[in-house]
Design a protein around this motif. Structure first.
Motif, PDB file in Angstrom:
ATOM      1  N   VAL A  91       3.529 -42.005   6.265  1.00  0.00           N
ATOM      2  CA  VAL A  91       3.852 -43.000   7.289  1.00  0.00           C
ATOM      3  C   VAL A  91       4.672 -42.302   8.373  1.00  0.00           C
ATOM      4  N   ARG A  92       4.826 -42.949   9.525  1.00  0.00           N
ATOM      5  CA  ARG A  92       5.557 -42.331  10.625  1.00  0.00           C
ATOM      6  C   ARG A  92       7.047 -42.252  10.307  1.00  0.00           C
ATOM      7  N   SER A 127       0.284 -46.624   2.849  1.00  0.00           N
ATOM      8  CA  SER A 127       0.057 -45.177   2.709  1.00  0.00           C
ATOM      9  C   SER A 127       1.329 -44.410   2.353  1.00  0.00           C
ATOM     10  N   LEU A 128       2.450 -45.118   2.178  1.00  0.00           N
ATOM     11  CA  LEU A 128       3.707 -44.446   1.817  1.00  0.00           C
ATOM     12  C   LEU A 128       3.572 -43.765   0.458  1.00  0.00           C
ATOM     13  N   LYS A 129       3.867 -42.466   0.416  1.00  0.00           N
ATOM     14  CA  LYS A 129       3.695 -41.675  -0.813  1.00  0.00           C
ATOM     15  C   LYS A 129       5.011 -41.285  -1.467  1.00  0.00           C
ATOM     16  N   VAL A 130       6.099 -41.327  -0.705  1.00  0.00           N
ATOM     17  CA  VAL A 130       7.383 -40.840  -1.219  1.00  0.00           C
ATOM     18  C   VAL A 130       8.443 -41.920  -1.033  1.00  0.00           C
ATOM     19  N   ASP A 138      20.432 -45.003   5.073  1.00  0.00           N
ATOM     20  CA  ASP A 138      21.514 -45.896   4.655  1.00  0.00           C
ATOM     21  C   ASP A 138      21.062 -46.736   3.469  1.00  0.00           C
ATOM     22  N   GLY A 139      19.770 -47.003   3.409  1.00  0.00           N
ATOM     23  CA  GLY A 139      19.176 -47.695   2.277  1.00  0.00           C
ATOM     24  C   GLY A 139      17.980 -46.917   1.776  1.00  0.00           C
ATOM     25  N   TYR A 140      17.207 -47.514   0.860  1.00  0.00           N
ATOM     26  CA  TYR A 140      16.029 -46.819   0.339  1.00  0.00           C
ATOM     27  C   TYR A 140      14.858 -47.788   0.253  1.00  0.00           C
ATOM     28  N   LEU A 141      13.660 -47.245   0.277  1.00  0.00           N
ATOM     29  CA  LEU A 141      12.430 -48.003   0.115  1.00  0.00           C
ATOM     30  C   LEU A 141      11.479 -47.163  -0.718  1.00  0.00           C
ATOM     31  N   THR A 142      10.934 -47.759  -1.776  1.00  0.00           N
ATOM     32  CA  THR A 142      10.009 -47.021  -2.646  1.00  0.00           C
ATOM     33  C   THR A 142       8.566 -47.311  -2.249  1.00  0.00           C
ATOM     34  N   PRO A 143       7.638 -46.407  -2.584  1.00  0.00           N
ATOM     35  CA  PRO A 143       6.218 -46.740  -2.426  1.00  0.00           C
ATOM     36  C   PRO A 143       5.891 -47.996  -3.219  1.00  0.00           C
ATOM     37  N   ALA A 144       4.897 -48.737  -2.759  1.00  0.00           N
ATOM     38  CA  ALA A 144       4.539 -49.986  -3.424  1.00  0.00           C
ATOM     39  C   ALA A 144       4.013 -49.712  -4.829  1.00  0.00           C
TER      40      ALA A 144
END
Length: 655
Positions: free
Chosen positions: A378-379, A479-482, A487-493
């Motif tokens: 992702v961008r 398409s998020l792979k990592v 400041d926060g976090y987001l995981t792949p689905a």
């Protein structure tokens, strides 16, 4: 890391370019020549087959081998194979090796192709042989009841610091004529200091300087036939004690608190053979901050606080192997990589400094925004640090797996009101007045509540509220792979959901679910990628708030709580040896938001240090200076003018 051995492969054999010598030899007439030589020199002449068969089968026991020169790991593999074939199930092998320039994982696997008979043990080692760092690395091989403690550094530095009791020595490394640095008096003096009565040694060389050096410190030395074309070799033993000394019994330990710190401490103590009882006021384990469905695993480095950074990167390499060893499924532990970005000018400066200082360790890479976008799928708008081994874990599942160890007994719904020391040990008084059996040691792991059980300890414990949650998967982020982290976090689905978090509110002790915190988390993760759609359905799902526990210097409190009342108030202390002896009371708290990563590493350190306090001296995971910086009473030491006593690393790790 940049200190790997530089090899030259000649006819398929690994040669050291530094010492111009082969790591092991093979013969056209005997392809397994190197393995046969190892078995002849090191296994047979340390009498390991017989000694291991004689270990007790009805109680835990430990056997320690120390080796100079790990090289291709051939000696370790041969010993591990024999250990599995001969030692009783309750015995644990501790193999300690010193290596200045370790093989790369690829070179290690290539070298092992020469020895198909060792394929199974080679595979077990190669799974663990990763993320090695300068200093002490501990690799666990639970299927073999064995640990490999690999010291990466110059033997001249390592040997004087070595603290253990060895049962056998493998004096390997290159020949004295090729590598005279290792065959110095410091080696023989270390052996004399660290040998158990009747400890044995064996070495391929018969050089006079080696024989004389061993005899000078008190070893009984024999010259015996060598293997193959090597006419002679040396072996021998440290003199027996005047009377038979029985090994001390493993202590019975109570753990208070069943979060990640308590479960990890229980696991590592149980693995060493202790009987462990875990008490918690809750009905289930991991009901506090350790109960979140996902936690991120990566070292948050700052390049300005050396001890904090040391703890972070040492823990990182250790826990990735630890969680993998627990056999967690992909729904509970995944290594997918992690990007840590600097969205603000201050964070971008930190990311740059961390990349410049630590890239040589091999734990991370500095990526431009364009490179990071390609890695993430992702961008990404900012430069990043990329942790290829970055991962997430389900802490509840991990804690449950550790608590299944047969040496652990679980006592839910037991709120501890007081701890009392008696001649026979420590007793726990429950809230209702019930008194427990006596324990040789107690480890307090119940976060901020530890201060109530140990008054006047000098620990400053601050509760920190954190709320995380899950949101429906976004098509824009499919398409998020990592893992993305700022400041926060987001995981792949996964299963139609992204995990995101987490707020950080020091001094806030409420655990109610707040819409404001959910919106704050959304705001944080929206800055991780321009591709994140803030208008997408972001309803709060499975939100959870819990309290972490922190300290003023953002370091955990790990170690013994000492009785300082008898100390003289005269010259400032500079040596831990001058402190009172441990009294069987220990603390393991205050990991803040980093507990999933740092707590298992600290638990392993504490388990070995606790056993050492009861006379079971096993290979250490850290140096004394490292321990000093985590001591539960370090703030008291400073107040009393003993700043020299708390002597954490004052420099960043070097190549």
């Amino acid at each position: 890391m940049s200190t790997h051995a530089v090899l030259e492969w000649r006819n398929g054999l690994p040669y050291s370019t530094q010492f111009d010598d082969v790591y092991f030899s093979v013969s056209p007439d005997h392809p397994q020549h190197g393995l046969a030589e190892t078995r002849h020199v090191f296994l047979a002449h340390n009498q390991l087959h017989t000694r291991w068969q004689q270990l007790p089968s009805d109680q835990p026991s430990h056997f320690v081998i120390v080796e100079t020169g790990f090289g291709s790991g051939l000696n370790f593999l041969a010993a591990l194979q024999l250990w599995r074939e001969t030692a009783p199930a309750q015995a644990h092998l501790h193999f300690v090796s010193i290596e200045i320039a370790p093989f790369t994982p690829q070179d290690l696997q290539a070298a092992h192709q020469h020895f198909p008979a060792l394929a199974a043990v080679s595979e077990a080692l190669c799974r663990q042989y990763r993320l090695l760092q300068p200093g002490i690395n501990q690799l666990e091989l639970p299927e073999y009841s064995a640990s490999l403690t690999l010291y990466i550094g110059d033997s001249a530095t390592v040997l004087p610091q070595l603290k253990l009791v060895a049962d056998a020595w493998f004096l390997d490394g290159f020949a004295p004529s090729k590598n005279p640095q290792i065959w110095q008096p410091a080696l023989f003096e270390c052996m004399a200091r660290c040998s158990r009565p009747n400890s044995t040694f064996a070495t391929f060389t018969s050089a006079g300087l080696v024989k004389r050096g061993l005899q000078a410190v008190g070893f009984q030395v024999q010259k015996v036939p060598g293997y193959g074309k090597k006419r002679e070799m040396l072996c021998g033993h440290w003199p027996a004690a005047a009377q038979d000394v029985r090994p001390p019994a493993m202590p019975k330990v109570a753990i208070i608190g069943a979060g990640i710190a308590g479960c990890s401490t229980a696991w590592f103590l149980a693995k060493l053979g202790c009987e462990v009882h875990v008490f918690d006021r809750a009905e289930q384990i991991a009901t506090g901050a350790s109960g979140n469905p996902k936690g991120m695993l990566y070292p948050r480095l700052n390049a300005e606080k050396p001890l904090n950074d040391q703890l972070a990167w040492r823990s990182y390499s250790f826990i990735l192997r630890h969680y993998a060893n627990l056999g967690l499924g992909r729904d509970a532990f995944q290594t997918c990589g992690l990007l840590q970005m600097g969205a603000s000018p201050r964070e971008r400066k930190r990311v740059q400094k961390v990349g410049d200082r630590y890239a040589h360790l091999g734990l991370l890479q500095s990526l431009t925004a364009e490179q990071a976008s390609a890695q993430a799928g992702v961008r990404i708008a900012h430069d990043c640090l990329y942790f290829a081994e970055g991962a997430w874990v389900n802490p509840t599942v991990a804690c449950a797996q550790m608590m299944r160890h047969p040496n652990i007994q679980w006592h839910p719904q037991h709120e501890i009101a007081a701890l009392t020391a008696h001649a026979q040990g420590w007793q726990l008084t429950m809230q209702g007045g019930e008194v427990s059996q006596a324990f040789a040691a107690v480890v307090v792991c119940n976060a901020a509540e530890a201060a109530n059980l140990i008054p006047n300890s000098g620990m400053w414990l601050n509760p920190v509220r954190g709320q995380m949650g899950m949101i429906p998967a976004q098509p824009e982020m499919a398409s998020l792979k990592v893992i993305l982290c700022g400041d926060g976090y987001l995981t792949p689905a996964a299963e139609g959901m992204h995990a995101m978090g987490a707020t950080f509110a020091p001094g806030d002790s409420d655990t109610d679910i707040r819409q404001a915190d959910h919106l704050s988390n959304l705001d944080m993760v929206s800055r991780l990628s321009p591709q994140f759609d803030t208008t997408h359905d972001a309803a709060m799902k499975h939100a959870r708030a819990a309290l972490r526990c922190g300290s003023p210097d953002y370091l955990p409190y790990v170690g013994p709580v000492l009785n300082l009342t008898a100390l003289p108030q005269t010259p400032p202390l500079t040596d831990f040896a001058a402190l009172p002896a441990p009294q069987g009371l220990y603390v393991h708290v205050a990991h803040g938001s980093k507990g999933l990563m740092t707590a298992p590493f600290c638990a392993a350190m504490l388990a070995q240090r606790l056993c050492a306090d009861f006379g079971i001296t096993l290979p250490a995971l850290t140096e004394d200076t490292f321990w000093a910086g985590l001591h539960p009473q370090r703030h008291l030491f400073k107040q009393l003018g003993w700043k020299a006593l708390v002597n954490p690393f004052d420099h960043a790790p070097s190549a």
